[in-house]
Design an enzyme around this catalytic site. Structure first.
Site, PDB file in Angstrom:
ATOM      1  N   ASP A  37      21.590  -6.236 -22.766  1.00 22.25           N
ATOM      2  CA  ASP A  37      22.917  -5.914 -22.221  1.00 22.25           C
ATOM      3  C   ASP A  37      23.087  -6.552 -20.837  1.00 22.25           C
ATOM      4  O   ASP A  37      24.176  -6.511 -20.260  1.00 22.25           O
ATOM      5  CB  ASP A  37      23.185  -4.400 -22.195  1.00 22.25           C
ATOM      6  N   SER A  38      22.033  -7.197 -20.342  1.00 24.56           N
ATOM      7  CA  SER A  38      22.161  -8.042 -19.147  1.00 24.56           C
ATOM      8  C   SER A  38      23.217  -9.121 -19.373  1.00 24.56           C
ATOM      9  O   SER A  38      23.707  -9.721 -18.419  1.00 24.56           O
ATOM     10  CB  SER A  38      20.804  -8.681 -18.796  1.00 24.56           C
ATOM     11  N   ASP A  62      20.118  -4.841 -27.608  1.00 27.96           N
ATOM     12  CA  ASP A  62      20.265  -3.675 -26.736  1.00 27.96           C
ATOM     13  C   ASP A  62      21.432  -2.799 -27.177  1.00 27.96           C
ATOM     14  O   ASP A  62      22.518  -3.306 -27.488  1.00 27.96           O
ATOM     15  CB  ASP A  62      20.582  -4.146 -25.308  1.00 27.96           C
ATOM     16  N   LYS A 111      17.115  -1.816 -28.931  1.00 28.38           N
ATOM     17  CA  LYS A 111      16.435  -1.289 -27.742  1.00 28.38           C
ATOM     18  C   LYS A 111      17.350  -0.264 -27.076  1.00 28.38           C
ATOM     19  O   LYS A 111      18.563  -0.478 -27.026  1.00 28.38           O
ATOM     20  CB  LYS A 111      16.095  -2.412 -26.746  1.00 28.38           C
ATOM     21  N   GLU A 151       9.893  -1.674 -16.925  1.00 27.36           N
ATOM     22  CA  GLU A 151      10.602  -2.490 -15.932  1.00 27.36           C
ATOM     23  C   GLU A 151      10.385  -1.942 -14.528  1.00 27.36           C
ATOM     24  O   GLU A 151      10.579  -0.744 -14.270  1.00 27.36           O
ATOM     25  CB  GLU A 151      12.107  -2.536 -16.255  1.00 27.36           C
TER      26      GLU A 151
HETATM   27  O1  KIV Z   1      19.123  -6.314 -20.727  1.00 29.69           O
HETATM   28  C1  KIV Z   1      18.069  -6.939 -20.574  1.00 29.69           C
HETATM   29  O2  KIV Z   1      18.059  -8.173 -20.451  1.00 29.69           O
HETATM   30  C2  KIV Z   1      16.825  -6.180 -20.540  1.00 29.69           C
HETATM   31  C3  KIV Z   1      15.564  -6.905 -20.218  1.00 29.69           C
HETATM   32  C4  KIV Z   1      15.563  -7.454 -18.860  1.00 29.69           C
HETATM   33  C5  KIV Z   1      14.364  -6.089 -20.486  1.00 29.69           C
HETATM   34  O3  KIV Z   1      16.841  -5.019 -20.764  1.00 29.69           O
END
Ligand code: KIV
Length: 276
Positions: free
Chosen positions: A44-45, A83, A113, A181
């Protein structure tokens, strides 16, 4: 054609072969990372990296599904995880199942995730026992940025017990892997020793069973964002900036397009009958 990795391949890597994980949000980047990665995460980044959002809180299920579908088209080998965005799973197991099943059906990912430790254990158990493999995520969980009051390291000093309890709870609940993290190195090492599922570190420890980075960060594509845990393997933003400036100069000085970029003037074009 290479064989797609399965959850069993990921499980057996624990304590043996370090798992290579990166994020991807688009088909071309998925194609680039696929031959080198064991797990590709549609994180979700994406909201911050590609959409310019100030945090991951504004990311929607529709955005994750759209980017998930794009990444799916670029993968052959890596296990794909998507995510679950903020607000799509925290109400309870039924809400989480409904949205995770949609993500899996529409993107073709192998797992989802979600962020959270003890508090998410019941949901992880519910999903994992109903055909939705879950990668858990504890320590700094960016969707809780407002509760944490920033993006600080989690689990320092006496707070280590809380993060350890979170890790044990999600592993016990049936998560197949755990993202750690921004936790102290010694704590990440202890968690990796204590739990039976692979730990995937980001700002954690070289002792983790695998490592993950946001692909745009390690490629140097994400501006001035230079957190300690990111190693920049190249500086693509700088290279792109130089190329864009050269293009702009060429256009202004009428050096582009050259005769080789236009139609109807070269012998080759005329021979090909390419007059358009
Ligand atoms: O959203 C994301 O990219 C993440 C990773 C950095 C683990 O959760």
């Amino acid at each position: 054609m290479s064989k797609t990795l399965t959850l069993a391949n990921i499980a057996v890597a624990k304590g043996k072969t370090p798992l290579v994980c990166l994020t991807a949000y688009t088909t071309p980047v998925a194609r680039l990372v696929d031959p080198h990665c064991d797990i590709v995460l549609v994180g979700d980044s994406v909201g911050m990296v590609l959409h310019g959002l100030p945090s991951t809180l504004g990311v929607t299920l529709e955005m994750m599904i759209l980017h998930g579908k794009a990444v799916r088209r670029g993968l052959e080998r890596a296990l794909m995880v998507v995510d679950m965005p903020f607000g799509s799973y925290e109400e309870g197991p039924e809400q989480a199942f409904c949205n995770a099943a949609r993500v899996m059906a529409e993107t073709g990912c192998a797992a989802v995730k979600l962020e959270g430790g003890e508090v998410m254990a019941e949901t992880i158990q519910f999903l994992a026992s109903r055909g939705v493999p879950v990668m858990a995520h504890v320590g700094l969980t960016p969707q809780a940025v407002n509760s944490f009051g920033g993006y600080r390291v989690q689990g320092k000093g006496e707070d280590a017990d809380r993060v350890m309890r979170d890790a044990l709870a999600v592993a016990e609940a049936g998560a197949f892997a755990l993202v750690l993290e921004k936790v102290p190195e010694t704590l990440a090492r202890r968690i990796t020793e204590e739990i039976t599922i692979p730990t995937i570190g980001i700002g954690a420890s070289p002792a983790c069973d695998g490592q993950i980075l946001v692909v745009d960060d390690m490629l140097g594509l994400f501006g001035d964002f230079r957190p300690k845990f990111v190693k920049r393997y190249t500086e693509l933003a700088q290279a792109a900036e130089t190329a864009i400036a050269a293009y702009a100069r060429d256009v202004r000085e009428r050096r582009f397009p050259g005769i080789e970029h236009v139609f109807g003037h070269t012998t080759k074009d005329i021979e090909r009958g390419d007059q358009t």
